[in-house]
Design a protein around this motif. Structure first.
Motif, PDB file in Angstrom:
ATOM      1  N   ALA A 254       0.852  -1.190   0.000  1.00  0.00           N
ATOM      2  CA  ALA A 254       0.000   0.000   0.000  1.00  0.00           C
ATOM      3  C   ALA A 254       0.889   1.242   0.000  1.00  0.00           C
ATOM      4  O   ALA A 254       1.834   1.337   0.771  1.00  0.00           O
ATOM      5  N   MET A 255       0.622   2.171  -0.904  1.00  0.00           N
ATOM      6  CA  MET A 255       1.427   3.388  -1.011  1.00  0.00           C
ATOM      7  C   MET A 255       0.608   4.541  -0.444  1.00  0.00           C
ATOM      8  O   MET A 255      -0.298   5.038  -1.106  1.00  0.00           O
ATOM      9  N   ARG A 256       0.907   4.913   0.777  1.00  0.00           N
ATOM     10  CA  ARG A 256       0.194   6.048   1.371  1.00  0.00           C
ATOM     11  C   ARG A 256       0.275   7.241   0.433  1.00  0.00           C
ATOM     12  O   ARG A 256       1.329   7.539  -0.122  1.00  0.00           O
ATOM     13  N   SER A 257      -0.831   7.897   0.267  1.00  0.00           N
ATOM     14  CA  SER A 257      -0.853   9.047  -0.617  1.00  0.00           C
ATOM     15  C   SER A 257      -0.306  10.267   0.125  1.00  0.00           C
ATOM     16  O   SER A 257      -0.993  10.884   0.919  1.00  0.00           O
ATOM     17  N   GLU A 258       0.961  10.586  -0.146  1.00  0.00           N
ATOM     18  CA  GLU A 258       1.630  11.688   0.562  1.00  0.00           C
ATOM     19  C   GLU A 258       1.176  13.035   0.003  1.00  0.00           C
ATOM     20  O   GLU A 258       0.939  13.173  -1.183  1.00  0.00           O
ATOM     21  N   THR A 259       1.100  14.001   0.837  1.00  0.00           N
ATOM     22  CA  THR A 259       0.812  15.335   0.321  1.00  0.00           C
ATOM     23  C   THR A 259       2.103  16.130   0.147  1.00  0.00           C
ATOM     24  O   THR A 259       2.162  17.071  -0.611  1.00  0.00           O
ATOM     25  N   ALA A 260       3.128  15.701   0.875  1.00  0.00           N
ATOM     26  CA  ALA A 260       4.421  16.351   0.677  1.00  0.00           C
ATOM     27  C   ALA A 260       5.257  15.468  -0.249  1.00  0.00           C
ATOM     28  O   ALA A 260       4.742  14.637  -0.959  1.00  0.00           O
ATOM     29  N   TYR A 262       8.090  14.028  -3.128  1.00  0.00           N
ATOM     30  CA  TYR A 262       8.457  14.205  -4.535  1.00  0.00           C
ATOM     31  C   TYR A 262       7.260  14.563  -5.397  1.00  0.00           C
ATOM     32  O   TYR A 262       7.365  15.339  -6.341  1.00  0.00           O
ATOM     33  N   THR A 263       6.120  13.964  -5.064  1.00  0.00           N
ATOM     34  CA  THR A 263       4.916  14.237  -5.839  1.00  0.00           C
ATOM     35  C   THR A 263       4.636  15.737  -5.844  1.00  0.00           C
ATOM     36  O   THR A 263       4.402  16.338  -6.886  1.00  0.00           O
ATOM     37  N   LYS A 264       4.726  16.303  -4.646  1.00  0.00           N
ATOM     38  CA  LYS A 264       4.440  17.724  -4.513  1.00  0.00           C
ATOM     39  C   LYS A 264       5.499  18.547  -5.245  1.00  0.00           C
ATOM     40  O   LYS A 264       5.178  19.522  -5.936  1.00  0.00           O
ATOM     41  N   ALA A 265       6.742  18.119  -5.109  1.00  0.00           N
ATOM     42  CA  ALA A 265       7.832  18.847  -5.755  1.00  0.00           C
ATOM     43  C   ALA A 265       7.642  18.877  -7.266  1.00  0.00           C
ATOM     44  O   ALA A 265       7.839  19.911  -7.919  1.00  0.00           O
ATOM     45  N   LEU A 266       7.257  17.755  -7.842  1.00  0.00           N
ATOM     46  CA  LEU A 266       7.074  17.725  -9.293  1.00  0.00           C
ATOM     47  C   LEU A 266       5.929  18.643  -9.705  1.00  0.00           C
ATOM     48  O   LEU A 266       6.061  19.445 -10.633  1.00  0.00           O
ATOM     49  N   ARG A 267       4.824  18.538  -9.005  1.00  0.00           N
ATOM     50  CA  ARG A 267       3.691  19.400  -9.333  1.00  0.00           C
ATOM     51  C   ARG A 267       4.093  20.872  -9.305  1.00  0.00           C
ATOM     52  O   ARG A 267       3.689  21.652 -10.163  1.00  0.00           O
ATOM     53  N   ALA A 268       4.895  21.221  -8.310  1.00  0.00           N
ATOM     54  CA  ALA A 268       5.311  22.619  -8.182  1.00  0.00           C
ATOM     55  C   ALA A 268       6.218  23.033  -9.330  1.00  0.00           C
ATOM     56  O   ALA A 268       6.232  24.196  -9.732  1.00  0.00           O
ATOM     57  N   SER A 269       6.957  22.079  -9.881  1.00  0.00           N
ATOM     58  CA  SER A 269       7.935  22.472 -10.894  1.00  0.00           C
ATOM     59  C   SER A 269       7.405  22.382 -12.327  1.00  0.00           C
ATOM     60  O   SER A 269       8.048  22.835 -13.267  1.00  0.00           O
ATOM     61  N   LEU A 270       6.246  21.783 -12.515  1.00  0.00           N
ATOM     62  CA  LEU A 270       5.699  21.686 -13.878  1.00  0.00           C
ATOM     63  C   LEU A 270       5.366  23.074 -14.402  1.00  0.00           C
ATOM     64  O   LEU A 270       4.858  23.903 -13.660  1.00  0.00           O
ATOM     65  N   GLN A 317       4.417   8.795  -6.267  1.00  0.00           N
ATOM     66  CA  GLN A 317       3.682   8.422  -5.058  1.00  0.00           C
ATOM     67  C   GLN A 317       4.325   7.168  -4.442  1.00  0.00           C
ATOM     68  O   GLN A 317       4.430   7.047  -3.217  1.00  0.00           O
ATOM     69  N   CYS A 318       4.773   6.261  -5.314  1.00  0.00           N
ATOM     70  CA  CYS A 318       5.407   5.033  -4.830  1.00  0.00           C
ATOM     71  C   CYS A 318       6.806   5.321  -4.299  1.00  0.00           C
ATOM     72  O   CYS A 318       7.228   4.774  -3.277  1.00  0.00           O
ATOM     73  N   VAL A 319       7.540   6.178  -5.015  1.00  0.00           N
ATOM     74  CA  VAL A 319       8.885   6.518  -4.553  1.00  0.00           C
ATOM     75  C   VAL A 319       8.796   7.219  -3.193  1.00  0.00           C
ATOM     76  O   VAL A 319       9.577   6.950  -2.284  1.00  0.00           O
ATOM     77  N   ASP A 320       7.791   8.073  -3.070  1.00  0.00           N
ATOM     78  CA  ASP A 320       7.548   8.719  -1.783  1.00  0.00           C
ATOM     79  C   ASP A 320       7.346   7.682  -0.680  1.00  0.00           C
ATOM     80  O   ASP A 320       7.744   7.889   0.459  1.00  0.00           O
ATOM     81  N   ASP A 378      15.364   4.562  -8.361  1.00  0.00           N
ATOM     82  CA  ASP A 378      13.976   4.731  -7.938  1.00  0.00           C
ATOM     83  C   ASP A 378      13.017   4.399  -9.074  1.00  0.00           C
ATOM     84  O   ASP A 378      12.024   3.727  -8.907  1.00  0.00           O
ATOM     85  N   ILE A 379      13.348   4.934 -10.248  1.00  0.00           N
ATOM     86  CA  ILE A 379      12.520   4.691 -11.420  1.00  0.00           C
ATOM     87  C   ILE A 379      13.392   4.020 -12.463  1.00  0.00           C
ATOM     88  O   ILE A 379      14.417   4.565 -12.858  1.00  0.00           O
TER      89      ILE A 379
END
Ligand code: ADP
Ligand code: MG
Length: 696
Positions: A254-260, A262-270, A317-320, A378-379
Motif C-alpha cells: 500500500a502506497m500512502r498518498s503523501e501530500t508532501a 516528490y509528488t508535490k515537488a514535481l507538481r510545483a515544478s511543472l 507516489q510510490c517513490v515517496d 527509484d525509477i
C-alpha cells in the motif's frame, strides 16, 4: 465447446473408411472434432445457397432443380452432358459431365438434387465441374446403386427444413459430413447443460443448440447459433473474471498518498497545470495505489494526451512511499526518450532514474543492475531487457507498461513477478490506441479503464489528405506544401513502409536529397541502424538540425517533436487504421496547424483506399478504433493468423456487442457464486485462446 467434450473416437461411431477420410482430410479424430465443424451456411429447402455467395475455387453445395440440359459430342472427351441448375438465387449454375454415360438418366429435367463441387466462373457463369450429386425426391433411383449411409443422408435431407452447408473438401463433400454428423448426433446421449443453473433461460439449452446448428429446427438455426455464440463470449468473460478475482486475492504494497514529498515537488515544478481529465485519472490511480489490493488499471488516451506525466506522478507516489517503479517501453527509442523526458521533468528533484536496454555496454548494464538491486534506482525505465531473470529489484511497487499492445500478458506478469516476496506490484498499462468497447471487455476485462479524452494545450487539428499516386497535380502540390513547411522553419516526417527497395526509406531519402527536397537537411531513421545512429538522428531532429526525417514506423510510438508540422505517409495502403492514426499523431503536437498526407497506390474504389480515406476523415481515436475493428479481418483479431485455427468461431467482436456485455456480466456472477464451476468451465480452454487474449 465451453464445458463440454465428446472424446469418442470417430472410428467407434462411423465406418472405418469414413473415419479415416475425416482424419486424413480434416484431422478429425474424435466425435467433438466433427461436431465442432460448424456449417458455413444453410440452404432452406427449395431456396438455394451457393454460387451467388461463394468464390471461385470454393467447394460449394447447392440444392436445386434441373431446368435444362444439353448433350454434345467432343472429339477429345467424348459425350459432354451439361445441366442448368436453378437454386433459387436467380442465377443458374451449370454442371458438366465428361464421358457422361449414366448421368443423363439420373439428372433429367425436373430432378431436384443436392450438388457439391468446386466452383468456377466462365464468362461470369458459375459452373460446377463433375460435382458430387445426390438426387432428392426420386427415391427409387437413389436407392439403386447407393449404399445405406447415403440413403440415410437422403432421408435426412428430405426432412430437414434447413440443409447445413459445411466447409468441405473434394474427397469429403458437404453431404458426407452431414451424414457423419447425423450418425454422431444420433448416438450422442442428451447432454446436461454445462452451465447448469446459469444457462441463459431465453436461449436453447446446450443440447438443443449443439444438435440444432447441425440439424436446424423448423424455425431455423439462429437461436441455436446464438446460444453457442453466447458460450464463446462467456468463455472469454470467465477467463477475465477469474483473472480479476485472482489479482484481487493478492496483496500489494500500500502506497500512502503523501501530500508532501516528490509528488508535490514535481507538481510545483511543472510549467503547466494538469487538465481536469488528468487530475481525475490521477485521483483514481492515487486511490488504487493507497490500498493493499493490486491496482489493475488501463490508461488510454490519444497520442499527446499527456499520459506520461500522469504515470510519473503515480510513480512518485510510490517513490515517496519508499518503493521502486519500473516503466516498460516497447522500443529502445521510446525507452531512451522516456528516460530523457522524465529526467528532465525531475530536474532538481532527488529521484534516481535508471535506463536499462539491450544495447548497453556490459559495464553500464552491470551498474544499472546493481542500482536496481540495491534500491538506488527509484525509477527504472527499459525495454524487454527489464523482464530478464538477471534483473532483480530491491522493492518494486509499481509497473507501468507503455503501449500495452506491444506486450503480452505473460510479459507484464513476468515484470510483476519481480516484487517483494508475497507482494504483487501495482500495474498501470497505457495505450494510445483507443480500444473498442468489445475488445476492452474481452481482452482487457481484468483491467479498470481510465480515459484521457482531451488533449492539453489547445492543439490545432491536423488536416489530412489522401493523395493518389497517379494524380500528378496533387502529388506536385503535396511536395510543394512540404517544402513550404520547411521554409517556414518547421520540420517534416516522411514515413515509409520499408527500409530497402524502390520506395524504401533509403531510396526515398536519397532521391529527396538529390532532387525533390535538395535544399533541405535530410536524415534517415530505421530499425536496422545502430542504436547510436538512431539516437543521433532523433536528437538532431529534436534539436531542429534536420528538416526532413525519412523513417520507418519506428517513429510510430511516442516520438515527440513539437516543431514537426507535416507528415507524408508513403504507401499509406500498407498500414492499418490504427497505425496510420498513431503515425499522424506525431504531428500537431506543438500548437501549430499541421498537415498529413496519405500518399497511396491503392486502386480507386478499393477497400484499401476506403480504409485510408476513413482515417483521413476523422481524428477521433474512438471512432477510428471502431473503423479498425470493421476493417481488420476478424481472423487477425482472433489471432488465427498465428495459430492457423481460431477458437472463437461464431463470436464477432464488431457485431456481438450486446451478447458480449451480457456474457461478461453473467461471467462475473458465475465466478462469484460458483467459482468451482467457473474454473471447471475454462479448464479446457487451451493456450491458443489464452494467446489470443494476450496478444490483443
Ligand atoms: P502521450 O499521452 O502521448 O504519452 P505525453 O505524455 O508525451 O503524451 O504528452 C505530450 C506533451 O504534452 C508533452 O510534451 C507533455 O509535457 C505535454 N503535456 C502533458 N500534460 C500537459 C498539460 N496538462 N498541459 C500542457 N502540456 C501538457
Ligand atoms: Mg507516450
Amino acid at each position: 465447446m465451453l464445458g463440454w467434450n465428446d472424446t469418442r473416437p470417430l472410428g467407434s461411431i462411423l465406418d472405418q473408411s469414413q473415419a479415416r477420410a475425416f482424419a486424413r482430410h480434416f484431422g478429425f479424430k474424435r466425435a467433438q472434432d466433427l461436431l465442432n465443424h460448424f456449417p458455413r451456411g444453410y440452404a432452406a429447402q427449395g431456396v438455394g445457397l451457393g454460387a451467388g455467395q461463394a468464390e471461385e475455387g470454393d467447394t460449394v453445395t447447392l440444392v436445386g432443380e434441373i431446368v435444362h440440359n444439353t448433350t454434345r459430342s467432343n472429339p477429345k472427351v467424348g459425350k459432354v452432358y451439361t445441366i442448368w441448375i436453378d437454386d433459387g438465387t436467380g442465377i443458374h449454375t451449370t454442371a458438366s459431365f465428361f464421358r457422361a454415360t449414366w448421368q443423363p438418366k439420373v439428372l433429367s429435367n425436373g430432378t431436384r438434387a443436392i450438388f457439391s463441387g468446386k466452383l468456377k466462373f466462365f464468362r461470369g457463369q458459375p459452373q460446377l465441374q463433375h460435382p458430387d450429386f445426390f438426387p432428392l425426391g426420386k427415391l427409387e433411383i437413389a436407392k439403386e446403386g447407393t449404399d445405406g449411409s447415403k440413403y440415410a443422408v437422403m432421408q435426412l435431407l428430405l426432412h430437414l427444413p434447413y440443409v447445413p452447408i459445411y466447409p468441405a473438401k473434394q474427397a469429403v463433400p458437404s453431404w458426407k459430413i452431414l451424414g457423419a454428423i447425423h450418425q454422431v448426433l444420433s448416438t450422442l446421449e442428451p447432454v446436461a447443460d454445462p452451465l447448469g443453473p446459469f444457462a441463459p433461460a431465453d436461449l436453447p439449452s446446450f443440447d438443443q443448440a449443439l444438435r440444432g446448428i447441425h440439424e436446424p429446427p423448423a424455425q431455423g438455426p439462429d437461436l441455436c447459433l446464438k446460444r453457442l455464440t453466447y458460450d464463446e463470449a462467456l468463455s472469454l468473460g470467465l477467463l477475465m473474471a477469474l483473472r480479476r478475482a485472482d489479482t484481487q486475492a493478492r496483496k500489494a504494497p500500500a502506497m500512502r498518498s503523501e501530500t508532501a514529498g516528490y509528488t508535490k515537488a514535481l507538481r510545483a515544478s511543472l510549467d503547466f497545470s494538469l487538465t481536469k481529465g488528468q487530475e481525475a485519472v490521477l485521483a483514481d490511480i492515487r486511490a488504487d495505489l493507497s490500498i493493499s489490493t493490486p491496482m489493475q488499471r488501463l490508461l488510454q488516451g490519444e497520442v499527446g494526451s499527456g499520459k506520461t506525466v500522469v504515470a510519473l506522478l503515480a510513480m512518485l507516489q510510490c517513490v515517496d512511499a519508499g518503493a521502486q517503479c519500473a516503466l516498460l517501453a516497447p522500443t529502445e527509442v521510446l525507452a531512451t526518450q522516456h528516460a530523457q523526458n522524465i529526467s528532465a521533468m525531475l530536474k532538481g528533484i532527488d529521484v534516481n532514474v535508471t535506463l536499462l536496454t539491450g544495447s548497453m555496454s556490459t559495464r553500464q548494464r552491470q551498474q544499472a543492475l546493481l542500482d536496481i538491486l540495491s534500491g538506488d534506482a527509484d525509477i527504472v525505465i527499459g525495454t524487454h531487457a527489464l523482464i530478464q531473470d538477471t534483473v532483480e529489484f530491491f522493492n518494486l511497487g509499481l509497473c507501468v507498461v507503455d503501449e500495452q499492445h506491444r506486450f503480452g500478458v505473460e510479459q507484464r506478469d513476468t515484470l510483476r513477478g519481480k516484487g517483494r516476496e508475497g507482494l504483487t506490484p501495482h500495474l498501470l498499462v497505457m495505450t494510445a490506441t483507443p480500444i473498442p468497447r468489445t475488445i476492452a471487455m474481452t481482452a482487457f476485462g481484468d483491467l479498470s479503464v481510465s480515459t484521457l479524452s482531451e488533449l492539453p494545450g489547445g492543439r490545432q487539428p491536423i488536416s489530412s489528405y489522401v493523395i493518389p499516386a497517379g494524380n500528378r497535380v496533387w502529388v506536385d502540390r503535396m511536395w510543394e506544401r512540404l517544402k513550404e513547411e520547411c521554409r517556414a522553419g518547421h520540420q517534416v516526417y516522411v514515413v515509409c513502409p520499408k527500409i530497402g527497395g524502390d520506395d524504401g526509406v533509403e531510396a526515398l531519402a536519397a532521391e529527396l536529397q538529390a532532387h525533390t527536397m535538395r535544399d533541405f537537411r535530410i536524415a534517415v531513421l530505421h530499425g536496422q541502424q545502430s542504436s547510436e545512429d538512431k539516437a543521433h538522428a532523433m536528437a538532431e531532429f529534436a534539436a531542429g538540425n534536420i528538416d526532413v526525417l525519412v523513417a520507418t514506423t519506428v517513429i510510430e510510438v511516442g516520438v515527440d517533436v513539437a516543431n514537426a508540422t507535416a507528415m507524408l505517409i508513403y504507401g499509406a495502403e500498407s498500414f492499418g487504421v490504427s497505425q496510420l492514426h498513431q503515425l499522424r499523431g506525431r504531428v500537431g503536437r506543438g500548437g501549430n496547424a499541421s498537415i498529413c498526407f496519405f500518399y497511396t497506390h491503392a486502386e480507386p474504389g478499393s477497400h484499401t483506399l476506403e480504409r485510408v480515406g476513413r482515417v483521413a476523415a476523422t481524428q477521433d481515436g474512438f471512432e477510428l478504433a471502431e473503423v479498425d475493428l470493421e476493417f481488420r479481418q476478424e481472423g487477425n483479431i482472433l489471432g488465427a493468423q498465428q495459430s492457423g485455427r481460431s477458437h472463437l468461431r461464431l463470436l464477432s467482436l464488431s457485431k456481438d456487442r450486446e451478447l458480449i456485455a451480457r456474457a461478461n456480466s453473467d461471467a462475473a456472477t458465475i465466478v462469484e457464486e460458483d467459482p468451482e464451476l467457473a474454473r471447471a468451465l475454462v479448464r479446457d480452454i487451451d493456450d491458443q485462446r489464452q494467446a489470443y487474449i494476450d496478444k490483443s
